[in-house]
Scaffold this active site. Sequence first.
Site, PDB file in Angstrom:
ATOM      1  N   LYS A 167      61.218  74.417 -16.766  1.00 56.31           N
ATOM      2  CA  LYS A 167      60.667  75.114 -17.935  1.00 56.31           C
ATOM      3  C   LYS A 167      59.152  75.217 -17.743  1.00 56.31           C
ATOM      4  CE  LYS A 167      60.578  74.855 -23.043  1.00 56.31           C
ATOM      5  NZ  LYS A 167      61.027  74.108 -24.229  1.00 56.31           N
ATOM      6  N   SER A 215      63.399  76.734 -27.930  1.00 55.50           N
ATOM      7  CA  SER A 215      62.434  77.385 -27.075  1.00 55.50           C
ATOM      8  C   SER A 215      62.797  77.384 -25.591  1.00 55.50           C
ATOM      9  CB  SER A 215      61.068  76.725 -27.247  1.00 55.50           C
ATOM     10  OG  SER A 215      61.105  75.374 -26.802  1.00 55.50           O
ATOM     11  N   SER A 231      65.158  72.371 -29.196  1.00 49.98           N
ATOM     12  CA  SER A 231      64.961  73.358 -28.123  1.00 49.98           C
ATOM     13  C   SER A 231      65.729  73.146 -26.831  1.00 49.98           C
ATOM     14  CB  SER A 231      63.486  73.479 -27.798  1.00 49.98           C
ATOM     15  OG  SER A 231      62.873  74.289 -28.771  1.00 49.98           O
TER      16      SER A 231
END
Length: 484
Positions: free
Chosen positions: A76, A151, A175
């Site tokens: 990420k 997210s 998330s």
Amino acid sequence: MHNKTIVELSADLRAKKYSSEELTRAFLARVEKFNPQLNALVTLTAEHALAAARSADARIANGTAEPLTGIPIVQKDIFCTLGVKTTCGSKMLDNFIAPYDATTVIKLKEAGTVMLGKANMDEFAMGSSNETSYYGAVRNPWDLSAVPGGSSGGSAAVVAARLAPAATGTDTGGSIRQPAALCGITGIKPTYGRVSRYGMIAFASSLDQAGPMARSAEDCAMLLGTMAGFDTLDSTSVDMPVPDYRATLNNSLQGLKIGLPKEYFGDGLDAQVGKVIDGAIKQYRALGAEIVEITLPNTMLSVPTYYVVAPAECSSNLSRFDGVRFGYRCKDPKDLADLYKRSRGEGFGAEVKRRIMIGTYALSAGYYDAYYAKAQQLRRLISEDFKQAFKHVDVIMGPTSPTVAFNLGEKLADPVTMYLSDIYTIAVNLAGLPGMSIPAGFVGQRPVGLQIIGNYFDEARLLNAAHKYQQVTDWHQRVPEGFK
Ligand code: GLN
């Protein structure tokens, strides 16, 4: 190759069925082919990846390989990666090249994984749909008109579309779990303090926690074993040995006490999602578990509590992005005040600004006691709910998200509706507990996730419960049409 789990790929690499370089090239080719429609990766690191794959092959040849050696993964873009752009989904960090690796990145590197690139994400991890990214929305591989969740939406889409066997995520209010649910993959948010936050760009420091996102619980167990552990560079990291998460995956679920919070099955839960979750619970009963109805009476307070605590912490964390110490700098500032104002005004997107304003307000003199101090008290009550519940049950289950993936643009205009998509996940962060999401079925072509919440540091039990379920179901093996 791309449909195999890490466990299978690891065995194949060891048996020399193909090399890590071949495997890496195969995944890079898929990224090249499919990323333009998904927008799941914002940076590709093909050269780095091939070099890492070659050294993994050397380790496999000389017998120093570990189980993850040679396995491609995606990070990420919230994790600092030495020499590679780290944007956190923001224009603010559009040109930021981290001078060091986050601890989790180092651990995964040392284990021999091969980083293919960096995953798209909501700006500074603020969002539930991946639509707040400066680099544009990510599409859900199950339905390109739907959001992947957020997210960690890029990470979830990467895994669902088989562009990599695994990706890292972070979870401040849901998330990892919510995008895992919306994309039909497996993800675990560990106990607060289990995985180092060093080098992970901070959103809300008392809530943020990193974890793996992969196809199966078994793959997550392998990854978590590598990511977890004490780190002197993170003052909230907990000094506890990391169990062998794979060793207990096959423990029997006979007599496992599963609590179903009545608040997670009430108003707001989509009826069809509820039906899928009921089916999953039935499956657990068949596996020998005992179902107990419980109550988490303060559930409804978790979203309002979170939306004071998280913005308060983010307003403080994001003050470092001022165009001087970090981040984007505006052109031709008139003076220092103009430089700060315009750098932050131009560098941050709308959602980030909204949070900074809410947080600054909640922390300001006169309002601190009314909002921030109050929120901290509620946070304690929410934790107490779980403490009570875990006196009677081993794990708690329910839906990860009240609905399946919604359409792109559907909730953008109404932040409160967007915030409610994390109604079942946020309390877990406020309490600091571990939680995971596993695929449990579909509504139409959109996946449904089952959430499993555990007591502190009980990740092994969550992974065990998830694995046993995955042994008797195949939801986690389904591949979205068009990405087979
Ligand atoms: N969707 C929540 C938010 O917008 C949670 C985000 C997260 O876990 N990083 O803050």
